[in-house]
Design an enzyme around this catalytic site. Structure first.
Site, PDB file in Angstrom:
ATOM      1  N   ASP A 272       0.819  -1.211   0.000  1.00  0.00           N
ATOM      2  CA  ASP A 272       0.000   0.000   0.000  1.00  0.00           C
ATOM      3  C   ASP A 272       0.856   1.266   0.000  1.00  0.00           C
ATOM      4  O   ASP A 272       1.843   1.365   0.730  1.00  0.00           O
ATOM      5  CB  ASP A 272      -0.867  -0.022   1.272  1.00  0.00           C
ATOM      6  CG  ASP A 272      -1.785   1.165   1.363  1.00  0.00           C
ATOM      7  OD1 ASP A 272      -2.682   1.268   0.522  1.00  0.00           O
ATOM      8  OD2 ASP A 272      -1.587   2.003   2.270  1.00  0.00           O
ATOM      9  N   GLU A 314       1.120  -1.021  -5.138  1.00  0.00           N
ATOM     10  CA  GLU A 314       0.104   0.015  -5.286  1.00  0.00           C
ATOM     11  C   GLU A 314       0.882   1.320  -5.359  1.00  0.00           C
ATOM     12  O   GLU A 314       1.142   1.981  -4.366  1.00  0.00           O
ATOM     13  CB  GLU A 314      -0.865   0.028  -4.103  1.00  0.00           C
ATOM     14  CG  GLU A 314      -2.107   0.846  -4.379  1.00  0.00           C
ATOM     15  CD  GLU A 314      -2.230   2.137  -3.581  1.00  0.00           C
ATOM     16  OE1 GLU A 314      -3.093   2.960  -3.929  1.00  0.00           O
ATOM     17  OE2 GLU A 314      -1.479   2.364  -2.614  1.00  0.00           O
TER      18      GLU A 314
HETATM   19  C1  GLC Z   1      -3.773   3.552  -0.552  1.00  0.00           C
HETATM   20  C2  GLC Z   1      -5.194   3.080  -0.386  1.00  0.00           C
HETATM   21  C3  GLC Z   1      -6.046   4.225   0.023  1.00  0.00           C
HETATM   22  C4  GLC Z   1      -5.525   4.789   1.321  1.00  0.00           C
HETATM   23  C5  GLC Z   1      -4.039   5.103   1.242  1.00  0.00           C
HETATM   24  C6  GLC Z   1      -3.441   5.304   2.587  1.00  0.00           C
HETATM   25  O1  GLC Z   1      -3.627   4.448  -1.571  1.00  0.00           O
HETATM   26  O2  GLC Z   1      -5.657   2.498  -1.569  1.00  0.00           O
HETATM   27  O3  GLC Z   1      -7.390   3.839   0.132  1.00  0.00           O
HETATM   28  O4  GLC Z   1      -6.231   5.951   1.634  1.00  0.00           O
HETATM   29  O5  GLC Z   1      -3.300   4.071   0.648  1.00  0.00           O
HETATM   30  O6  GLC Z   1      -3.277   4.089   3.243  1.00  0.00           O
END
Ligand code: GLC
Length: 634
Positions: A272, A314
């Protein structure tokens, strides 16, 4: 479980030793690059080796067998054309882990082979950024069931051919995490887990260089914590404290969490907010070289302990950056095996709004080929907003989409532009910025909501075609297609989200509770859903029968000579598939010679969405996506 004190990197287990011989060098190189200048480096190195040994020792036999089977396969398991992802909030999808278990037949019927459950690990109480503020990585949210229940679910899923993916929120913990609580209590060792400052001197120097992720609901990147009398780095919400990976204790503690979850059976970890993970004062703290080294270190460690596990980036970055999360140059293929193609996702929506395939073509063709052994994750929607910034640096700052265009897209998807079919909402503009993200479900953004409101049959037909187009293109590209909860039902926006104090963030617009049945749908919505359902099922079935759609063959993009039509080729050994996708609401055609050149004379239509085809191979109906198969001519 025994704590090994050996200093030589042999363990006596031939399998482990073999992996250590293969990946130990990468592990050591990454650790040295990050922490090599420390006087206590040798000690940290030893601790890392001990951790890796311990995790391997503790790995259950059936997971070791899975690792071995995957390592022995000719091509990586996640590159198979049969792969289909689905992501959901377990509570909104099925209540709890028991409910998800009962829905396994539903997922199987859809064809799902990888399930990404959001908001599973124990989050702070109250607002938790949709579960992304973790208070304990080794237990689960009470309303879902225990970690043992999760382990049971993972095993049932695996028996059903479905791998579980969880978020590994490694950039930050919740303020309620034990480490943060101990930092607040004044323990220096835990204050060093975070970035804490006695006054605004450092924050004031750094702030102008940083992004504002949630400028409206969480302005700024630092939060004053009264209990500790310190300013804490908080890129996201004030209760999400950024971890300090300059401290090797953080790295080891987070690796330990990852291994413990992997040993419960998690097969894919979504890294993440990966782009922010390494901070360096004086820089913008995004996509820094050390971030990549850190991920290489995670990968090497996973390759030794649990090679059946995949890491997924991500990395919500511009196109120039995302491919690098697979590893690049001499590190190609040594970071994440999977990465979200968020730039392609945004570009597909750009093409849908403009009716031109050019944004999608420019984006997809600009990216360097992904390294061997990797796979993109393609998707139309997820739980986050569509971040238009991904289009800003398509091929470098000098020729990315203009702010004016991105502002137009932003307004288009909020339904604020004449002729817009979309019913979405703008998300979190930075003051002075021309645009930010867009929220809304696939169906609402693609025009279904507006068409239902207007009772307009033609608009409704076009909306269904748009929805299917945004399913059809990811299904044909070189990656895992990922379906977001509710999109398979053509669910509309959830305007009631703001009634809940914990759901004020605009992204809850597209996080609806899954209905038990279709009773809440009007008859017209039901018939639209029936078309989406049939189309989606055909696409999935067709994809699964076409091994050449596996991610081991990279897509090649063509200029089809018609600006409305995206053309790409999926070549395999003997066969080739050509995909033609019409992003306009009118009929289009391409030069028949293009098809012959790529596929020879024996080309045949295998379009799963036959109902909306033009008649000849080179003709396309509105928003039609045609799949054509032929022999390899080159
Ligand atoms: C990622 C998640 C998002 C979240 C962020 C902080 O981008 O997809 O939903 O707000 O991380 O953890």
């Amino acid at each position: 479980m025994q704590m090994s004190k050996q200093t030589a990197h042999t363990h006596g287990d031939p399998c482990f030793d073999g992996r250590m011989a293969r990946f130990g060098g990468d592990l050591h190189a990454a650790l040295t690059a990050l922490y090599g200048k420390r006087t206590d480096f040798a000690d940290w190195h030893q601790r890392l080796i001990d951790l890796v040994w311990r995790a391997y020792d503790a790995r259950p036999q059936h997971l070791k067998a899975l690792d071995e089977a995957r390592a022995a396969a000719d091509t990586p398991w996640y590159q198979d054309a049969k792969m289909l992802g689905y992501m959901c909030y377990p509570d909104r999808f099925a209540g709890d882990f028991g409910g998800v278990k009962q829905k396994i037949p539903y997922l199987q019927e859809l064809g799902v082979t990888y399930l990404h459950l959001l908001s599973v690990l124990k989050a702070r109480k109250g607002d938790s950024d949709g579960g992304f503020a973790i208070a304990d990585y080794l237990s689960t949210n009470d309303n879902l069931g225990s970690i043992d229940d999760l382990e049971g679910l993972i095993s049932d899923l695996r028996d059903a051919g479905i791998s579980l993916c969880l978020d590994f929120v490694f950039n930050h913990t919740a303020r309620e995490h034990e480490w943060a609580q101990r930092a607040i209590a004044g323990e220096k060792a835990f204050q060093d887990f975070y970035f804490m400052y006695p006054d605004r001197t450092v924050p004031d120097q750094v702030e102008p260089l940083l992004d504002e992720v949630f400028p409206q609901t969480a302005p700024g990147n630092f939060t004053y914590v009264e209990d500790a009398e310190k300013w804490v780095w908080t890129t996201f919400y004030p209760y999400q404290w950024d971890l300090n990976y300059h401290n090797p204790a953080v790295l080891l503690a987070m690796l330990d969490n990852l291994f413990q979850l992997a040993n419960r059976g998690v097969e894919i970890f979504r890294l993440d907010a990966a782009i922010y993970v390494w901070k360096q004062l004086g820089t913008h703290c995004r996509n820094l070289p050390e971030t990549h080294v850190l991920i290489q270190l995670f990968r090497a460690a996973v390759s030794i302990v649990a090679p059946g596990v995949a890491l997924k980036a991500e990395a919500m970055a511009g196109a120039r950056h995302i491919t690098k999360y697979f590893g690049h140059a001499d590190q190609a293929g040594k970071e994440c095996q999977l990465a979200y193609h968020n730039a392609a996702m945004a570009a597909l929506w750009d093409s849908l709004a403009t009716g031109s395939a050019k944004p999608a073509y420019d984006m997809l063709s600009a990216l360097p080929e992904k390294p061997e052994g990797t796979s993109w994750v393609y998707y139309a929607r997820c739980h986050d907003d569509i971040g238009w910034a991904a289009l800003r640096d398509t091929k470098g700052a000098e020729w990315g989409a203009s702010d004016e265009h991105l502002n137009w897209l932003w307004r288009f998807y909020a339904g604020e532009v004449d002729g817009s079919f979309a019913r979405g909402r703008r998300f979190q503009p930075v003051p002075g910025e021309a645009f930010a993200g867009s929220n809304g479900t696939l169906a609402s953004l693609a025009g279904l909501e507006a068409a239902l409101e207007a009772g307009d049959d033609i608009a409704l037909d076009l909306a269904v075609r748009r929805i299917l187009l945004l399913h059809a293109v990811p299904m044909a590209l070189d990656g895992i297609p990922l379906i977001y909860m509710g999109d398979e039902l053509a669910l509309l926006n959830d305007y009631g989200h703001a009634d809940s104090p914990a759901h004020q963030d605009g992204r809850w617009l597209h996080r609806p509770v899954m209905p038990d049945g279709l009773e809440g749908f009007t008859p017209v919505h039901q018939s639209a859903y029936a078309r989406v359902r049939a189309g989606l099922r055909s696409l999935i079935k067709a994809r699964k029968h076409l091994p050449l759609l596996g991610a081991m063959n990279s897509s090649r993009y063509l200029d089809a000579g018609n600006d409305h039509v995206l053309a790409f080729v999926r070549p395999a050994k003997d066969e080739v598939m050509l995909c033609l996708a019409n992003f306009s609401a009118s009929e289009q055609s391409v030069d028949a010679g293009v098809i012959e050149e790529v596929l020879g004379a024996g080309a045949r239509d295998i379009s799963p969405l036959n109902g909306i085809c033009g008649r000849r191979l080179n003709e396309l109906g509105p928003y039609q996506c045609r799949w054509i198969l032929g022999e390899k001519t080159e």
